[in-house]
Write an enzyme that holds these catalytic residues in place. Structure first.
Site, short mmCIF file in Angstrom:
data_model
loop_
_atom_site.label_atom_id
_atom_site.label_comp_id
_atom_site.label_asym_id
_atom_site.label_seq_id
_atom_site.Cartn_x
_atom_site.Cartn_y
_atom_site.Cartn_z
N ASP A 31 66.55 89.10 29.23
CA ASP A 31 66.44 90.25 28.56
C ASP A 31 65.75 90.12 27.36
O ASP A 31 65.86 89.36 26.44
CB ASP A 31 67.95 90.38 28.48
CG ASP A 31 68.13 92.10 28.13
OD1 ASP A 31 68.46 92.95 28.88
OD2 ASP A 31 67.66 92.58 27.07
N ILE A 32 64.90 91.36 26.89
CA ILE A 32 64.20 91.38 25.72
C ILE A 32 65.19 91.39 24.69
O ILE A 32 64.67 91.21 23.27
CB ILE A 32 63.17 92.45 25.86
CG1 ILE A 32 62.02 92.43 24.87
CG2 ILE A 32 63.77 94.01 25.37
CD1 ILE A 32 60.73 93.17 25.02
N ASN A 88 75.37 98.21 34.70
CA ASN A 88 75.72 99.56 33.98
C ASN A 88 75.21 100.49 34.80
O ASN A 88 74.29 100.62 35.41
CB ASN A 88 74.97 99.53 32.63
CG ASN A 88 75.57 98.66 31.58
OD1 ASN A 88 76.81 98.54 31.65
ND2 ASN A 88 74.85 97.89 30.84
N VAL A 97 67.88 101.83 31.84
CA VAL A 97 66.53 101.60 32.67
C VAL A 97 67.31 102.02 33.91
O VAL A 97 68.15 101.44 34.52
CB VAL A 97 66.14 100.35 32.80
CG1 VAL A 97 65.17 100.10 33.79
CG2 VAL A 97 65.57 99.77 31.36
N HIS A 101 69.78 96.74 37.75
CA HIS A 101 69.49 95.30 37.49
C HIS A 101 70.85 94.81 37.07
O HIS A 101 71.69 95.42 36.51
CB HIS A 101 68.76 95.43 36.10
CG HIS A 101 69.16 96.27 35.05
ND1 HIS A 101 68.61 97.41 35.18
CD2 HIS A 101 69.58 96.06 34.03
CE1 HIS A 101 69.05 98.26 34.02
NE2 HIS A 101 69.88 97.51 33.44
N HIS A 103 73.06 92.27 35.23
CA HIS A 103 72.86 91.40 34.06
C HIS A 103 73.83 90.05 34.11
O HIS A 103 74.93 90.10 34.54
CB HIS A 103 73.70 92.10 32.73
CG HIS A 103 73.10 93.42 32.36
ND1 HIS A 103 72.21 93.45 30.99
CD2 HIS A 103 72.96 94.57 32.97
CE1 HIS A 103 71.81 94.63 30.92
NE2 HIS A 103 72.08 95.37 31.91
P1 AMP Z 1 71.07 98.98 30.94
O1 AMP Z 1 71.22 99.33 29.55
O2 AMP Z 1 71.87 98.09 31.53
O3 AMP Z 1 70.21 99.87 31.67
O4 AMP Z 1 69.96 97.47 30.70
C1 AMP Z 1 68.44 97.66 30.40
C2 AMP Z 1 68.18 96.33 29.74
O5 AMP Z 1 66.85 96.22 29.91
C3 AMP Z 1 68.47 96.12 28.43
O6 AMP Z 1 69.55 95.29 28.03
C4 AMP Z 1 67.35 95.83 27.61
O7 AMP Z 1 67.24 95.14 26.54
C5 AMP Z 1 66.16 95.21 28.80
N1 AMP Z 1 65.00 95.39 28.74
C6 AMP Z 1 64.43 96.81 28.52
N2 AMP Z 1 62.87 96.42 28.42
C7 AMP Z 1 62.89 95.20 28.69
C8 AMP Z 1 61.71 94.38 29.04
N3 AMP Z 1 60.25 94.98 28.76
N4 AMP Z 1 61.54 93.05 29.22
C9 AMP Z 1 63.18 92.67 29.21
N5 AMP Z 1 64.29 93.35 29.21
C10 AMP Z 1 63.86 94.62 29.03
#
Ligand code: AMP
Length: 113
Positions: A31-32, A88, A97, A101, A103
């Site tokens: 995760d970024i 989520n 997003v 996914h 976590h």
């Molecule tokens: P959610 O809030 O469950 O939709 O999680 C989306 C996750 O994607 C968040 O924890 C972000 O930090 C992660 N995220 C968004 N863009 C990127 C990226 N380019 N590379 C890695 N993680 C990302």
């Protein structure tokens, strides 16, 4: 045409990211914006917007995501210390997003939920 999700852009190489696991159905990245020392996302290559959109045909895909999470927990040496797995879904859970996914979070003592 529907916009690509950030994860589709990572998969196609439009956005740079280290893919730490990949097979024909799923991939995983760090995760970024990690919330703990280990924070990995396990992502299906098939774009499914939310858990609400799952169908019976996705049953084995979801199973594979959990097996991948288990293997990565071992690889990153948090399988015995402990970790959390979560999806989520929609606004109240702060999904940002809309491409499901899983976590995988651990590597330190997590706050109770
Ligand atoms: P959610 O809030 O469950 O939709 O999680 C989306 C996750 O994607 C968040 O924890 C972000 O930090 C992660 N995220 C968004 N863009 C990127 C990226 N380019 N590379 C890695 N993680 C990302």
């Amino acid at each position: 045409m529907e916009n690509k999700s950030v994860f589709e852009m990572i998969l196609s190489g439009d956005i740079e990211s280290d893919i730490i696991y990949e097979d024909n159905q799923i991939f995983a990245i760090h995760d970024i914006n990690p919330v703990a020392k280990v924070h990995i996302l396990i992502i299906p290559k098939k774009k499914i917007a939310t858990i609400n959109d799952l169908t019976k045909e996705d049953e084995s895909l979801i199973g594979s995501m959990f097996l991948c999470a288990k293997d990565l927990a071992k690889k990153f040496d948090i399988d015995q210390s402990g970790y959390r797995l979560l999806f989520n879904t929609n606004a109240d859970a702060m999904q940002t997003v809309f491409h499901i996914h899983l976590h995988l979070i651990g590597g330190e003592k997590l706050k109770n939920i």
